[in-house]
Design a protein around this motif. Structure first.
Motif, mmCIF file in Angstrom:
data_model
loop_
_atom_site.group_PDB
_atom_site.id
_atom_site.type_symbol
_atom_site.label_atom_id
_atom_site.label_comp_id
_atom_site.label_asym_id
_atom_site.label_seq_id
_atom_site.Cartn_x
_atom_site.Cartn_y
_atom_site.Cartn_z
ATOM 1 N N UNK A 1 -58.317 70.699 -6.825
ATOM 2 C CA UNK A 1 -59.174 71.650 -7.059
ATOM 3 C C UNK A 1 -58.414 73.249 -6.652
ATOM 4 N N UNK A 2 -59.528 74.035 -6.757
ATOM 5 C CA UNK A 2 -58.805 75.649 -6.752
ATOM 6 C C UNK A 2 -59.685 76.207 -5.282
ATOM 7 N N UNK A 3 -59.101 77.092 -5.094
ATOM 8 C CA UNK A 3 -59.650 78.135 -3.914
ATOM 9 C C UNK A 3 -58.981 79.545 -4.090
ATOM 10 N N UNK A 4 -59.812 80.542 -3.856
ATOM 11 C CA UNK A 4 -59.486 81.740 -4.135
ATOM 12 C C UNK A 4 -59.477 82.822 -2.733
ATOM 13 N N UNK A 5 -58.344 82.858 -2.369
ATOM 14 C CA UNK A 5 -58.168 83.811 -0.964
ATOM 15 C C UNK A 5 -58.224 85.244 -1.423
ATOM 16 N N UNK A 6 -58.906 85.988 -0.357
ATOM 17 C CA UNK A 6 -58.795 87.323 -0.491
ATOM 18 C C UNK A 6 -58.355 88.009 0.656
ATOM 19 N N UNK B 1 -57.845 79.154 7.143
ATOM 20 C CA UNK B 1 -57.227 77.833 6.977
ATOM 21 C C UNK B 1 -57.650 77.229 5.503
ATOM 22 N N UNK B 2 -56.544 76.761 4.965
ATOM 23 C CA UNK B 2 -56.650 75.844 3.811
ATOM 24 C C UNK B 2 -56.369 74.474 4.044
ATOM 25 N N UNK B 3 -57.355 73.468 3.876
ATOM 26 C CA UNK B 3 -56.887 72.099 3.633
ATOM 27 C C UNK B 3 -57.577 71.514 2.447
ATOM 28 N N UNK B 4 -56.336 70.693 2.015
ATOM 29 C CA UNK B 4 -56.372 70.008 0.777
ATOM 30 C C UNK B 4 -56.390 68.377 1.029
ATOM 31 N N UNK C 1 -61.928 83.212 2.411
ATOM 32 C CA UNK C 1 -61.897 82.311 1.095
ATOM 33 C C UNK C 1 -61.176 80.875 1.229
ATOM 34 N N UNK C 2 -60.705 80.787 2.567
ATOM 35 C CA UNK C 2 -60.159 79.307 3.133
ATOM 36 C C UNK C 2 -61.333 78.489 3.108
ATOM 37 N N UNK C 3 -61.002 77.132 3.067
ATOM 38 C CA UNK C 3 -61.901 76.029 3.285
ATOM 39 C C UNK C 3 -61.018 74.741 2.923
ATOM 40 N N UNK C 4 -62.201 73.719 2.697
ATOM 41 C CA UNK C 4 -61.633 72.205 2.530
ATOM 42 C C UNK C 4 -61.903 72.060 1.048
ATOM 43 N N UNK C 5 -60.883 71.564 0.338
ATOM 44 C CA UNK C 5 -61.085 71.221 -1.165
ATOM 45 C C UNK C 5 -60.188 69.805 -1.341
ATOM 46 N N UNK C 6 -60.426 69.358 -2.512
ATOM 47 C CA UNK C 6 -60.020 68.014 -2.840
ATOM 48 C C UNK C 6 -58.812 68.194 -3.759
#
Length: 124
Positions: free
Chosen positions: A16-21, A119-122, A8-13
Motif C-alpha cells: 500500500x501507500x501513505x503520504x506523510x506531511x 507512526x507508520x505501521x505496515x 499522515x501516518x497510519x496502518x497500511x497493508x
C-alpha cells in the motif's frame, strides 16, 4: 520558535501507500534543507530522504529508492514524503527535520530541528 509537525501516518497493508506531511513554522522554510528520518523499535534513527532548499537536489537511502518520493512546497511551508509499495520493514516512527546548511546530508547530527514523529505501521 521553529515547529515541525508531521501528519499522515497510519496502518497500511504491505504494498500500500501513505503520504506523510510536515508543516513548518517559525522558520524561513525556503532557506532550510529538509529531511525525513525513521526509527523502529530497538533501532537507531536512520536517514530516509532529504531535499535541498528549492528542491533541486534529493537523496534517498537505498532501501526506499524507487518507492518513496520527497518533495516540498515552499509557498505552503510543507514537506511531503510519498511512500509507495510499502513493506513491513518500513514500519517505524517517521520524523521530519530541518537544517540551515545548504547541503543535503544523511546524518541526523547535522539537523537543527525535529518534529515529534508520526507512526507508520505496515502489516504483512
Amino acid at each position: 520558535q521553529v515547529q515541525l509537525v508531521e501528519s499522515g501516518g497510519g496502518l497500511v497493508q504491505a504494498g500500500g501507500s501513505l503520504r506523510l506531511s510536515c508543516a513548518a513554522s517559525g522558520v524561513t522554510f525556503s532557506r532550510v534543507t529538509m529531511g525525513w528520518f525513521r526509527q523502529a523499535p530497538g533501532k537507531e534513527r536512520e536517514f530516509v530522504a532529504a531535499i535541498s532548499w528549492i528542491g533541486g537536489t534529493t537523496d534517498y537511502t537505498d532501501s526506499v529508492k524507487g518507492r518513496f518520493t520527497v518533495s516540498r512546497d515552499n509557498a505552503k511551508n510543507t514537506l511531503t514524503l510519498q511512500m509507495n509499495s510499502l513493506k513491513p520493514e518500513d514500519t517505524a516512527v517517521y520524523y521530519c527535520a530541518a537544517r540551515f546548511g545548504t547541503s543535503v546530508t544523511s546524518s541526523p547530527h547535522n539537523y537543527n530541528y525535529w518534529g515529534q514523529g508520526t507512526q507508520v505501521t505496515v502489516s504483512s
